[in-house]
Write an enzyme that holds these catalytic residues in place. Structure first.
Site, PDB file in Angstrom:
ATOM      1  N   CYS A   2       0.831  -1.197   0.000  1.00 50.48           N
ATOM      2  CA  CYS A   2       0.000   0.000   0.000  1.00 50.48           C
ATOM      3  C   CYS A   2       0.870   1.254   0.000  1.00 50.48           C
ATOM      4  CB  CYS A   2      -0.873   0.023   1.242  1.00 50.48           C
ATOM      5  SG  CYS A   2      -1.855  -1.457   1.435  1.00 50.48           S
ATOM      6  N   ARG A  28       2.521   1.034  -5.756  1.00 42.85           N
ATOM      7  CA  ARG A  28       2.594   0.263  -4.505  1.00 42.85           C
ATOM      8  C   ARG A  28       1.309  -0.512  -4.207  1.00 42.85           C
ATOM      9  NH1 ARG A  28       6.742   2.248  -0.953  1.00 42.85           N
ATOM     10  NH2 ARG A  28       5.586   1.367   0.783  1.00 42.85           N
ATOM     11  N   TRP A  73      -3.036  -2.400  -1.608  1.00 39.66           N
ATOM     12  CA  TRP A  73      -2.742  -3.753  -2.087  1.00 39.66           C
ATOM     13  C   TRP A  73      -3.245  -4.656  -0.971  1.00 39.66           C
ATOM     14  CZ3 TRP A  73       0.335  -7.895  -0.419  1.00 39.66           C
ATOM     15  CH2 TRP A  73       0.561  -8.891  -1.375  1.00 39.66           C
ATOM     16  N   ASN A  97      -0.302   1.286   6.018  1.00 37.13           N
ATOM     17  CA  ASN A  97       0.455   0.370   5.160  1.00 37.13           C
ATOM     18  C   ASN A  97       1.161  -0.608   6.082  1.00 37.13           C
ATOM     19  OD1 ASN A  97       2.198  -0.870   3.308  1.00 37.13           O
ATOM     20  ND2 ASN A  97       3.712   0.753   3.484  1.00 37.13           N
ATOM     21  N   GLY A  98       0.948  -1.908   5.854  1.00 36.65           N
ATOM     22  CA  GLY A  98       1.618  -2.913   6.682  1.00 36.65           C
ATOM     23  C   GLY A  98       0.647  -4.004   7.072  1.00 36.65           C
ATOM     24  N   GLU A 461      15.309 -14.990 -14.925  1.00 32.41           N
ATOM     25  CA  GLU A 461      14.721 -13.652 -14.833  1.00 32.41           C
ATOM     26  C   GLU A 461      13.753 -13.397 -15.996  1.00 32.41           C
ATOM     27  OE1 GLU A 461      14.143 -11.424 -12.868  1.00 32.41           O
ATOM     28  OE2 GLU A 461      13.767  -9.641 -14.063  1.00 32.41           O
ATOM     29  N   LYS A 465       9.833 -12.301 -15.682  1.00 32.85           N
ATOM     30  CA  LYS A 465       9.314 -11.079 -16.321  1.00 32.85           C
ATOM     31  C   LYS A 465       8.107 -11.405 -17.180  1.00 32.85           C
ATOM     32  CE  LYS A 465      10.973  -8.887 -14.801  1.00 32.85           C
ATOM     33  NZ  LYS A 465      11.252  -8.289 -13.603  1.00 32.85           N
ATOM     34  N   GLU A 468       4.908 -12.441 -15.072  1.00 30.85           N
ATOM     35  CA  GLU A 468       4.264 -11.427 -14.229  1.00 30.85           C
ATOM     36  C   GLU A 468       3.541 -10.348 -15.033  1.00 30.85           C
ATOM     37  OE1 GLU A 468       6.750  -8.999 -11.650  1.00 30.85           O
ATOM     38  OE2 GLU A 468       8.408  -9.231 -13.036  1.00 30.85           O
ATOM     39  N   HIS A 484      15.037 -34.446 -18.478  1.00 31.37           N
ATOM     40  CA  HIS A 484      14.812 -35.154 -17.214  1.00 31.37           C
ATOM     41  C   HIS A 484      13.400 -34.920 -16.684  1.00 31.37           C
ATOM     42  CE1 HIS A 484      18.917 -36.495 -17.051  1.00 31.37           C
ATOM     43  NE2 HIS A 484      19.311 -35.253 -17.311  1.00 31.37           N
ATOM     44  N   LYS A 583       4.645  -3.054  -6.038  1.00 32.46           N
ATOM     45  CA  LYS A 583       6.076  -2.874  -5.844  1.00 32.46           C
ATOM     46  C   LYS A 583       6.364  -2.650  -4.363  1.00 32.46           C
ATOM     47  CE  LYS A 583       9.545  -0.803  -8.789  1.00 32.46           C
ATOM     48  NZ  LYS A 583       9.748  -1.923  -9.710  1.00 32.46           N
TER      49      LYS A 583
HETATM   50  C1  F6R Z   1       9.766  -8.605 -10.322  1.00 35.64           C
HETATM   51  C2  F6R Z   1       9.856  -7.727  -9.164  1.00 35.64           C
HETATM   52  C3  F6R Z   1       9.935  -8.351  -7.831  1.00 35.64           C
HETATM   53  C4  F6R Z   1      11.009  -7.631  -6.993  1.00 35.64           C
HETATM   54  C5  F6R Z   1      11.016  -8.191  -5.561  1.00 35.64           C
HETATM   55  C6  F6R Z   1      12.108  -7.569  -4.725  1.00 35.64           C
HETATM   56  O1  F6R Z   1       9.733  -7.869 -11.499  1.00 35.64           O
HETATM   57  O2  F6R Z   1       9.855  -6.538  -9.280  1.00 35.64           O
HETATM   58  O3  F6R Z   1      10.201  -9.713  -7.910  1.00 35.64           O
HETATM   59  O4  F6R Z   1      12.237  -7.833  -7.605  1.00 35.64           O
HETATM   60  O5  F6R Z   1       9.775  -7.947  -4.973  1.00 35.64           O
HETATM   61  O6  F6R Z   1      11.964  -6.189  -4.640  1.00 35.64           O
HETATM   62  P1  F6R Z   1      13.152  -5.274  -4.171  1.00 35.64           P
HETATM   63  O7  F6R Z   1      14.209  -5.373  -5.211  1.00 35.64           O
HETATM   64  O8  F6R Z   1      12.576  -3.919  -4.031  1.00 35.64           O
HETATM   65  O9  F6R Z   1      13.635  -5.841  -2.863  1.00 35.64           O
END
Ligand code: F6R
Length: 588
Positions: A2, A28, A73, A97-98, A461, A465, A468, A484, A583
């Site tokens: 949030c 967020r 969120w 937030n939390g 990675e 990407k 998501e 395997h 995020k």
């Molecule tokens: C994927 C993504 C997440 C962050 C993860 C860690 O695209 O953004 O997997 O990498 O939540 O976030 P940070 O780097 O802020 O600790």
């Protein structure tokens, strides 16, 4: 997670500032939003499920000098009008937030005392508790309530009888800044008005009382505490997509700049000798992070091994915090985090530091919790990353980690990385190929990313990407593992994307390509090898510029980020705000 913002405005327009801030905080969380404003001793609340813009002009036009706002969120209670913040009780209104871990116990106690609850959230207990603790002194009621909470929180609270806002923090980020418009607190810098250039960062256990007379800081027992103001460069927090249709594309286009800026900052760092000796002296190196940051660590383990370091481990932070090594007194922990606020990474770092480890933080946020806990900070110079999916920060993390592994020869290494960055526009210019790859992905029931050595790390990675932002099922494997088990899933509806830039195992990967093709599976290949590309007829082959094979995954990352972006757009997903995600994961 949030995002919250709240403060006092010099005009009667606090809600407008809060609304604008919420729009910039949506990365967020974006499943519901709300604003409360205080005008003439009365609080008005507008809240709704959906995006901030769903609040409409009415919310932004709420009159009043003080206001608080929230973009959510969901953790407890589905996204809905009722569960949206602010939550109110009597003359109080609160955003949070939390996660409040003891909310069930507190709620039972408050219900027994006659309170009724409208929402299913954990947050509502905080405002009821403040109401219950109130006997004429607003700060005292807030402090008393906060002392009862277990979990993590950043809160902003309005009281109808107080011309200002009280904010507080425990394990969730919160900053305060003065600007022309007034004084505002927020979860992160982009939410603040554009002219806010000096910030206070609240520490865990801080309360800030914001009035038109200024801001005062206290602990949870209302003892005054001093906090130092820091200057921030707002250019870094440019939160506008400009001419790009999405932040994700803008940020992928900033990959090269991030590589160059991070390399340059590292080679100018005053900490080179300290980094060198921390790496040299460590008996063991533990790299940790979550999601993309973990994936950067995966690649970095090879950097350290290639540089001759033994005993290098990579650990997912959410595991490490509960299953730490018994003795880490001779360990160097390298914590990788774009936000520097990811709860699992923060807790892993705190725990291992308390057990004697030396901490290097690799982070894109200079005022974050991880930054403040670390012994040495290596900045990732990505600037604001607004798209929920990490792109340019991944490249910056790879660069920072590569240079940490080679701090003694930082200048030459940085130059080599900058030379790789110069090739990135060439990769981005492959418009037809990126569209073809995206189209292949978009038609697939599942996409497997395969590679060997560092190409496998890039594949991990790439898979994260794609899944998501496009919601296509995807996974990554070392190419030799396909036979395997996973080969059983291969048919004409699946796509296998091979990254083949490691000369040592290129031929082996080609065998795997044929194994997929002869079972009817579709294949696409990314390689920097001309001869190999010429062998592969009839399938999409994306030819990358040739660079040192240890660094070729950086170019593959750019190509695969662009592929994921285009696949999401083709499938009409919003790549900047993937469903269910946010995020800065500041909760467990
Ligand atoms: C994927 C993504 C997440 C962050 C993860 C860690 O695209 O953004 O997997 O990498 O939540 O976030 P940070 O780097 O802020 O600790």
């Amino acid at each position: 997670m949030c995002g919250i913002i709240g403060g006092i405005s010099l005009s009667a327009n606090a809600a407008a500032t809060v609304y604008d801030g919420l729009l910039r905080l949506e990365y967020r969380g974006y499943d519901s939003a709300g604003i409360s404003a205080l005008d003439g001793g009365a609080i008005t609340t507008v809240k709704r499920g959906g995006r901030v813009s769903a609040l409409g002009k009415d919310a932004a036009a709420l009159a009043g000098r003080a206001a608080i706002g929230h973009t959510r969120w969901a953790t407890h209670g589905a996204p809905s009008d009722i569960n949206a913040h602010p939550h109110n009780s009597g003359a109080f209104s609160l955003v949070h937030n939390g996660i409040i871990e003891n909310y069930a116990e507190l709620k039972a106690e408050l219900v027994a005392r006659g309170y009724s609850f409208a929402s299913e959230t954990d947050s509502e207990v905080i405002v009821k508790l403040i109401d219950d603790c109130f006997s004429g002194d607003f700060p005292a009621a807030v402090a008393a309530a906060l002392r009862r909470l277990k979990g993590s929180f950043a809160v902003a609270v309005l009281y109808a009888g107080f011309d200002g806002v009280i904010v507080a923090r425990y394990k969730s980020s919160l900053i305060v800044s003065g600007c022309k418009e007034g004084i505002f607190a927020a979860s992160d810098v982009p939410a603040l008005p554009a002219d806010a250039e000096n910030i206070f960062v609240l520490e865990d256990g801080d309360i800030a009382v914001i009035t038109s007379g200024g801001v005062r800081f206290y602990d949870f027992y209302l003892n005054p505490v001093a906090r130092v103001q820091r200057h921030i460069v707002r250019g870094e927090y440019d939160s506008d997509a400009g001419n790009y249709p999405h932040f994700m594309l803008k940020e992928i286009c900033q990959d090269a700049r991030t590589v160059a800026d991070t390399a340059e900052a590292f080679s100018r760092s005053a900490d080179l000798a300290a980094i060198s000796s921390a790496v040299g002296d460590a008996e063991e190196i533990i790299i940790t992070g979550c999601g993309t940051a973990y994936n950067a660590g995966l690649m970095a383990r090879r950097y350290f091994e290639q540089a001759g370091k033994r005993h290098v481990r990579i650990e997912i932070a959410s595991e490490l915090r509960y299953y730490p090594p018994a003795d880490c007194s001779r360990a160097l922990v390298i914590a990788v985090s774009q936000s520097g606020e990811t709860a699992d990474t923060v807790e892993a770092v705190r725990l291992l530091k308390a057990r004697g480890a030396t901490i290097i933080a690799v982070t894109n946020c200079g005022y974050s919790a991880i930054t403040r806990t670390a012994d040495i900070v290596v900045p990732v110079c990505a600037g604001a990353e607004i798209c929920v999916a990490a792109t340019k920060s991944y490249l910056g993390q790879l660069v920072a980690l590569r240079l940490i592994s080679r701090a003694r020869s930082a200048l030459a290494e940085a130059e080599e990385l900058v030379a790789v960055a110069r090739k990135m526009p060439e990769v981005l210019a492959c418009d037809e190929m990126s569209s073809l790859f995206a189209d292949e992905c978009a038609q697939s029931s599942a996409v497997f990313f395969l590679g060997r050595g560092a190409d496998y790390d890039a594949a991990v990675e790439a898979s994260l990407k794609l899944k998501e932002v496009s919601y296509i099922f995807s996974d990554a494997y070392p190419a030799g593992e396909l036979k395997h088990g996973t080969l059983a899933l291969v048919d004409e509806s699946t796509l296998s994307v091979f990254v083949i830039c490691q000369p040592l195992t290129a031929e082996k990967c080609i065998n795997a390509v044929h194994e997929v093709l002869c079972r009817g599976g579709r294949v696409a290949v990314i390689t920097d090898d001309d001869a190999l590309a010429a062998q592969l007829v009839g399938i999409p082959v994306w030819k990358l510029p040739a660079v040192n094979s240890e660094l070729s995954p950086l170019l593959a990352a750019v190509a695969l980020q662009l592929t994921a972006y285009k696949a999401a757009v083709l499938l009409e997903r919003n790549p900047d705000k993937p469903r269910n995600l946010a995020k800065s994961v500041t909760v467990e």
